[in-house]
Design a protein around this motif. Structure first.
Motif, PDB file in Angstrom:
ATOM      1  N   ASP A 190       0.842  -1.199   0.000  1.00 43.33           N
ATOM      2  CA  ASP A 190       0.000   0.000   0.000  1.00 43.33           C
ATOM      3  C   ASP A 190       0.877   1.249   0.000  1.00 43.33           C
ATOM      4  O   ASP A 190       1.509   1.560   1.007  1.00 43.33           O
ATOM      5  CB  ASP A 190      -0.894  -0.007   1.240  1.00 43.33           C
ATOM      6  CG  ASP A 190      -1.808   1.199   1.334  1.00 43.33           C
ATOM      7  OD1 ASP A 190      -1.794   2.049   0.419  1.00 43.33           O
ATOM      8  OD2 ASP A 190      -2.532   1.285   2.340  1.00 43.33           O
ATOM      9  N   PRO A 191       0.926   1.987  -1.108  1.00 44.11           N
ATOM     10  CA  PRO A 191       1.793   3.170  -1.168  1.00 44.11           C
ATOM     11  C   PRO A 191       1.318   4.312  -0.276  1.00 44.11           C
ATOM     12  O   PRO A 191       2.070   5.239  -0.007  1.00 44.11           O
ATOM     13  CB  PRO A 191       1.754   3.569  -2.641  1.00 44.11           C
ATOM     14  CG  PRO A 191       0.451   3.046  -3.133  1.00 44.11           C
ATOM     15  CD  PRO A 191       0.195   1.775  -2.346  1.00 44.11           C
ATOM     16  N   ASP A 209       3.633   5.293   8.631  1.00 41.37           N
ATOM     17  CA  ASP A 209       4.354   4.738   9.776  1.00 41.37           C
ATOM     18  C   ASP A 209       3.772   5.315  11.068  1.00 41.37           C
ATOM     19  O   ASP A 209       2.808   6.090  11.040  1.00 41.37           O
ATOM     20  CB  ASP A 209       5.868   4.967   9.654  1.00 41.37           C
ATOM     21  CG  ASP A 209       6.286   6.429   9.754  1.00 41.37           C
ATOM     22  OD1 ASP A 209       5.449   7.295  10.123  1.00 41.37           O
ATOM     23  OD2 ASP A 209       7.463   6.720   9.481  1.00 41.37           O
ATOM     24  N   ARG A 210       4.365   4.971  12.192  1.00 42.83           N
ATOM     25  CA  ARG A 210       3.808   5.406  13.478  1.00 42.83           C
ATOM     26  C   ARG A 210       3.860   6.919  13.672  1.00 42.83           C
ATOM     27  O   ARG A 210       3.182   7.465  14.531  1.00 42.83           O
ATOM     28  CB  ARG A 210       4.506   4.694  14.637  1.00 42.83           C
ATOM     29  CG  ARG A 210       5.972   4.993  14.758  1.00 42.83           C
ATOM     30  CD  ARG A 210       6.615   4.158  15.876  1.00 42.83           C
ATOM     31  NE  ARG A 210       8.040   4.335  15.897  1.00 42.83           N
ATOM     32  CZ  ARG A 210       8.671   5.335  16.480  1.00 42.83           C
ATOM     33  NH1 ARG A 210       7.993   6.253  17.126  1.00 42.83           N
ATOM     34  NH2 ARG A 210       9.975   5.418  16.429  1.00 42.83           N
ATOM     35  N   THR A 246       4.346   8.763   5.039  1.00 36.98           N
ATOM     36  CA  THR A 246       4.203   7.766   3.980  1.00 36.98           C
ATOM     37  C   THR A 246       5.574   7.511   3.359  1.00 36.98           C
ATOM     38  O   THR A 246       6.538   8.264   3.592  1.00 36.98           O
ATOM     39  CB  THR A 246       3.256   8.252   2.875  1.00 36.98           C
ATOM     40  OG1 THR A 246       3.853   9.393   2.239  1.00 36.98           O
ATOM     41  CG2 THR A 246       1.880   8.599   3.409  1.00 36.98           C
ATOM     42  N   ALA A 247       5.641   6.467   2.541  1.00 34.65           N
ATOM     43  CA  ALA A 247       6.882   6.189   1.818  1.00 34.65           C
ATOM     44  C   ALA A 247       7.247   7.370   0.922  1.00 34.65           C
ATOM     45  O   ALA A 247       8.424   7.710   0.765  1.00 34.65           O
ATOM     46  CB  ALA A 247       6.734   4.914   0.990  1.00 34.65           C
ATOM     47  N   LEU A 248       6.235   8.013   0.356  1.00 33.15           N
ATOM     48  CA  LEU A 248       6.480   9.182  -0.487  1.00 33.15           C
ATOM     49  C   LEU A 248       7.089  10.318   0.329  1.00 33.15           C
ATOM     50  O   LEU A 248       8.039  10.975  -0.118  1.00 33.15           O
ATOM     51  CB  LEU A 248       5.176   9.626  -1.156  1.00 33.15           C
ATOM     52  CG  LEU A 248       5.256  10.795  -2.118  1.00 33.15           C
ATOM     53  CD1 LEU A 248       6.286  10.551  -3.218  1.00 33.15           C
ATOM     54  CD2 LEU A 248       3.884  11.062  -2.718  1.00 33.15           C
ATOM     55  N   ASP A 249       6.585  10.544   1.521  1.00 31.97           N
ATOM     56  CA  ASP A 249       7.159  11.572   2.401  1.00 31.97           C
ATOM     57  C   ASP A 249       8.645  11.285   2.651  1.00 31.97           C
ATOM     58  O   ASP A 249       9.485  12.188   2.574  1.00 31.97           O
ATOM     59  CB  ASP A 249       6.450  11.608   3.759  1.00 31.97           C
ATOM     60  CG  ASP A 249       4.992  12.021   3.677  1.00 31.97           C
ATOM     61  OD1 ASP A 249       4.633  12.780   2.756  1.00 31.97           O
ATOM     62  OD2 ASP A 249       4.219  11.566   4.552  1.00 31.97           O
TER      63      ASP A 249
END
Length: 66
Positions: free
Chosen positions: A30-31, A35-36, A40-43
């Motif tokens: 899921d893109p 995280d806690r 996001t991965a994008l961030d």
């Protein structure tokens, strides 16, 4: 058994990161997952200057509603 004695940042410097992210997305990751701390991965890709990964994730993340 040998132990990996590198820091996570060191390891990511030798991985083909864009290929790893592409494989995870293809496998159904899921893109938009966060995280806690709410990132996001994008961030994180933007923060670390990973333009290759940013491009992959921007294509995979659905646009915000509205």
């Amino acid at each position: 058994m040998a132990r990996l004695r590198r820091q996570p940042d060191d390891v990511t410097q030798v991985l083909p990161y864009d290929e790893v992210v592409a494989a995870l997305l293809e496998a159904g990751a899921d893109p938009a997952a966060r995280d806690r701390l709410g990132r996001t991965a994008l961030d994180l890709a933007r923060h670390h200057g990973r333009a290759d990964v940013v491009a992959l994730l921007e294509r995979a993340v659905p646009p915000p509603p509205g």
